[in-house]
Design a protein around this motif. Structure first.
Motif, PDB file in Angstrom:
ATOM      1  N   LEU A   9      90.752  17.662  30.645  1.00  0.00           N
ATOM      2  CA  LEU A   9      90.255  18.170  31.308  1.00  0.00           C
ATOM      3  C   LEU A   9      88.467  17.906  31.545  1.00  0.00           C
ATOM      4  CD1 LEU A   9      90.344  20.413  34.472  1.00  0.00           C
ATOM      5  CD2 LEU A   9      89.223  21.478  32.886  1.00  0.00           C
ATOM      6  N   HIS A  10      88.512  17.116  32.919  1.00  0.00           N
ATOM      7  CA  HIS A  10      87.054  16.989  33.608  1.00  0.00           C
ATOM      8  C   HIS A  10      86.987  17.785  35.487  1.00  0.00           C
ATOM      9  CE1 HIS A  10      87.068  14.001  31.011  1.00  0.00           C
ATOM     10  NE2 HIS A  10      86.271  13.804  29.822  1.00  0.00           N
ATOM     11  N   LYS A  16      77.821  15.542  39.615  1.00  0.00           N
ATOM     12  CA  LYS A  16      77.332  16.710  38.445  1.00  0.00           C
ATOM     13  C   LYS A  16      78.239  16.748  37.680  1.00  0.00           C
ATOM     14  CE  LYS A  16      74.913  20.038  36.168  1.00  0.00           C
ATOM     15  NZ  LYS A  16      73.946  20.062  35.520  1.00  0.00           N
ATOM     16  N   ILE A  17      78.677  17.005  36.365  1.00  0.00           N
ATOM     17  CA  ILE A  17      79.451  17.128  35.680  1.00  0.00           C
ATOM     18  C   ILE A  17      79.417  18.546  34.616  1.00  0.00           C
ATOM     19  CG2 ILE A  17      80.681  16.686  33.727  1.00  0.00           C
ATOM     20  CD1 ILE A  17      79.649  14.082  33.436  1.00  0.00           C
ATOM     21  N   ALA A  18      80.920  19.144  35.308  1.00  0.00           N
ATOM     22  CA  ALA A  18      80.553  20.770  35.236  1.00  0.00           C
ATOM     23  C   ALA A  18      81.501  20.557  33.569  1.00  0.00           C
ATOM     24  CB  ALA A  18      81.468  21.392  36.375  1.00  0.00           C
ATOM     25  N   VAL A  19      82.838  20.160  33.328  1.00  0.00           N
ATOM     26  CA  VAL A  19      83.780  20.165  32.349  1.00  0.00           C
ATOM     27  C   VAL A  19      83.647  18.961  32.297  1.00  0.00           C
ATOM     28  CG1 VAL A  19      85.627  20.990  31.841  1.00  0.00           C
ATOM     29  CG2 VAL A  19      84.692  22.149  32.909  1.00  0.00           C
ATOM     30  N   SER A  20      83.768  18.688  30.645  1.00  0.00           N
ATOM     31  CA  SER A  20      84.000  17.250  30.331  1.00  0.00           C
ATOM     32  C   SER A  20      84.691  17.202  28.702  1.00  0.00           C
ATOM     33  CB  SER A  20      82.887  16.776  29.991  1.00  0.00           C
ATOM     34  OG  SER A  20      83.073  15.134  29.117  1.00  0.00           O
ATOM     35  N   GLY A  21      86.507  16.604  29.033  1.00  0.00           N
ATOM     36  CA  GLY A  21      87.107  16.806  28.239  1.00  0.00           C
ATOM     37  C   GLY A  21      87.694  18.028  27.226  1.00  0.00           C
TER      38      GLY A  21
END
Length: 323
Positions: A9-10, A16-21
């Motif tokens: 999930l990304h 701005k990256i809130a959730v990465s992998g």
């Protein structure tokens, strides 16, 4: 089929990256606690599972369905507990539960449900006059009335009195025993340790740990050997180290780690030293790190106070959802 499936999930907000992998699965008949500091990506992850936020990348399935594309089909099988919103301030718990029950062909009995969450005594009290804990329990009741197979609980015990905490734990246990999957977020690590079969720790948008509370404690080797104590009183770790001739380290509020074997002779010496310095010993133990130590070690952050009343995403914009 898992109750919940999340793969790579990304979630991004502009640059701005809130959730990465983030990836994990949740089985039926289990409780999964998602932990992390404010801004870690917990809320964005949960809202994606609920179908209220579109992922930038990744595969998301709840009961085998896509929460966005199949939202109308999925919504009758999930329960969502909000911290506020969705209820008129003049509405009573009895009226609210009966109203929400009318939305479902198959639902729990409203009277029994109010008893289950210990609200029968205030069933005729307007929402605006309920205590914070009573409002939390009402939100839980509204999330459960449609007999959901997957339940999302946002800080379910925050601000709840001891009676309410017991009632909520019992409700969650009953749900799980009946085969439902419970996904909860909390800043209260004791609740997570008591309720969760699996813990997911997220920090800065990434999953940094996954496993049962015991597995995380066993896996996270913070110290080779030693004693953990909790005390009341003015314990100076530097003075204690010198006088006890062992290394004493402060690891939390009134909690300390002593680097030595827990021999009877040392424990007796420790008890005498504490008594001489007017320090009360509340607990003493050895073994794996506590879940709180694991959490702090992985996030380099103490557990935070939940932001009650609304959800706030990574952009800082209030996203209070109503039903």
């Amino acid at each position: 089929m898992y109750a919940v499936e999340l793969a790579d999930l990304h979630i991004t907000y502009g640059k701005k990256i809130a959730v990465s992998g983030v990836s994990f699965n949740a089985d039926f008949g289990t409780t999964v606690a998602i932990l992390g500091p404010n801004g870690a990506g917990k809320t964005s992850t949960i809202e994606t599972l609920e179908g209220y936020r579109k992922p930038s990348k990744g595969r998301v399935r709840v009961l085998g369905l896509d929460p966005i594309k199949d939202h109308s089909s999925l919504v009758k099988y999930i329960g969502v507990m909000l911290q506020s919103g969705g209820i008129y301030t003049s509405m009573t718990p009895r009226e609210a539960v009966h109203l929400f029950a009318s939305y479902y062909d198959d639902h729990l009995d409203p009277v029994t449900l109010l008893e289950t969450v210990a609200l029968e005594r205030v069933a005729s009290t307007p929402w605006r006059k309920l205590s914070g804990g009573e409002r939390q329990r009402l939100s839980l009741a509204l999330a459960l009335v449609g007999k959901p197979r997957v339940v999302f609980l946002d800080e379910p015990t925050a601000g709840v009195d001891p009676e309410g905490r017991i009632a909520i734990r019992q409700v969650i246990s009953t749900l799980v025993n009946e085969g439902a999957c419970v996904i909860l977020t909390t800043h209260e690590l004791e609740e997570a340790e008591k309720l969760a079969h699996k813990v997911i720790i997220i920090n800065e948008g990434r999953k940094v740990a996954e496993g049962s509370p015991w597995e995380l404690r066993e896996r996270t080797t913070l110290r080779d050997k030693g004693i953990r104590i909790q005390v009341k009183g003015n314990l100076d770790a530097e003075i204690a180290s010198a006088q006890l001739e062992v290394q004493v380290e402060k690891i939390g509020d009134d909690s300390y780690f002593i680097y030595t074997e827990s021999s009877p002779d040392f424990i007796l010496s420790l008890a005498r030293w504490l008594a001489q310095h007017n320090i009360t010993l509340y607990s003493l133990g050895s073994g794996p790190a506590s879940l709180e130590e694991v959490y702090i070690n992985l996030t380099e952050s103490a557990p935070q106070t939940p932001n009650l009343g609304h959800r706030e995403d990574i952009t800082g914009v209030s996203d209070e959802r109503t039903l």
